[in-house]
Design an enzyme around this catalytic site. Structure first.
Site, mmCIF file in Angstrom:
data_model
loop_
_atom_site.group_PDB
_atom_site.id
_atom_site.type_symbol
_atom_site.label_atom_id
_atom_site.label_comp_id
_atom_site.label_asym_id
_atom_site.label_seq_id
_atom_site.Cartn_x
_atom_site.Cartn_y
_atom_site.Cartn_z
ATOM 1 N N ASN A 1 21.101 -54.030 27.009
ATOM 2 C CA ASN A 1 21.165 -52.630 27.164
ATOM 3 C C ASN A 1 21.290 -52.556 25.757
ATOM 4 O O ASN A 1 20.935 -51.683 25.227
ATOM 5 C CB ASN A 1 22.213 -52.039 27.508
ATOM 6 N N TYR B 1 10.878 -48.813 17.202
ATOM 7 C CA TYR B 1 11.487 -48.200 18.623
ATOM 8 C C TYR B 1 10.535 -48.915 19.681
ATOM 9 O O TYR B 1 10.369 -48.967 20.755
ATOM 10 C CB TYR B 1 12.225 -47.524 18.327
ATOM 11 N N ALA C 1 7.154 -49.362 20.090
ATOM 12 C CA ALA C 1 6.548 -50.505 20.447
ATOM 13 C C ALA C 1 7.935 -51.371 21.220
ATOM 14 O O ALA C 1 6.924 -52.103 22.250
ATOM 15 C CB ALA C 1 5.831 -50.890 19.085
ATOM 16 N N THR D 1 9.793 -49.292 36.803
ATOM 17 C CA THR D 1 10.827 -48.701 36.013
ATOM 18 C C THR D 1 11.369 -47.268 36.304
ATOM 19 O O THR D 1 10.403 -47.041 37.068
ATOM 20 C CB THR D 1 9.719 -48.392 34.619
#
Length: 256
Positions: free
Chosen positions: A92, A163, A165, A246
């Site tokens: 996370n 971020y 990428a 995802t």
């Protein structure tokens, strides 16, 4: 005579002291799991324990840098010490540098900042998987959940190029390891949160967040528990047929 029992599951959560991280930690404590909360800031870990109102061994804290292999060695050792048969890793931890609350134009991002974001957001999860997957293989069970972002789906509207990428790259890491580790009973999935009204979003102006609401069909920002519930679904012990996916948690602002 007392009987000592070992927990069924040990959950490692990085970036545990942030808003989303704390919600994830709290959700696993509520289900009786042992949680190893990892964060780079010792004071934040103390605040986490205080906020959750627990001083039991069910919550263990480690001040560690996810970009440092030595920290992952310590985390792996603590995981073994827990005695749990099932291991869950929630990658996370993440950073999204801003300038005066706004993203920095890609052509102006300093190299040092680019490199640091890649280290934390992409190399950190990679090292975590390398450290804990061998333990999962021994048990023929494991759950790995990588925290991507809406920015990894649509290129990013508010985060910087570094971020976006890294969060896109993390989806590739997820799919790769999902295929490689599947024969060992290990699932690897990603979650792509949209605007969650805690953590990094707190550094953005209220005006920016208010304007963003028009893009969210459900008409509100997300809360930490919205993400925690998705993590719980992917971490379920009987959820072994979902891997390489995802899960979008964004109130309908992206439907891929």
């Amino acid at each position: 005579m007392s009987i000592t029992t070992t927990p069924a599951r040990c959950v490692v959560v990085t970036g545990a002291a942030g808003g989303i991280g704390q919600g994830i930690v709290e959700s696993f404590l509520a289900t009786g799991d042992t949680v190893i909360a990892v964060d780079a800031v010792a004071e934040a870990l103390s605040a986490l324990r205080s906020n959750l109102g627990t001083d039991t061994d069910q919550l263990r804290t480690i001040e560690g840098d996810v970009t440092d292999p030595a920290s992952w060695t310590q985390i792996a050792t603590e995981t073994v010490t827990s005695g749990a048969k099932e291991i869950i890793l929630v990658n996370n931890a993440g950073i999204s540098p801003k300038r005066d609350g706004e993203r920095i134009p890609g052509v102006e991002v300093p190299y040092e900042e680019w490199a640091r974001v890649l280290e934390v957001n992409l190399t950190g999860p990679f090292l975590g998987i390398q450290a804990l997957a061998p333990l999962m293989k021994q048990a023929k069970f494991g759950r790995i959940i990588n925290m991507s972002s809406l920015a990894g789906r649509d290129g990013g509207r508010l985060g910087g190029v570094h971020y976006a990428a890294t969060k896109t790259g993390l989806l590739g890491v997820t799919r790769y390891f999902a295929r490689e580790l599947a024969p060992d009973g290990i699932t690897v999935n990603a979650i792509a949160p949209g605007r969650i009204g805690v953590g990094m979003v707190g550094s953005v102006s209220e005006e920016v967040n208010s304007a963003y609401l028009s893009r969210i069909p459900v008409g509100r920002l997300g809360i930490a528990n919205d993400v925690a519930q998705a993590v719980q679904y992917l971490a379920a012990s009987d959820n072994g047929f979902v891997t390489g996916v995802t899960v979008d948690v964004n109130g309908g602002s992206y439907m891929g």
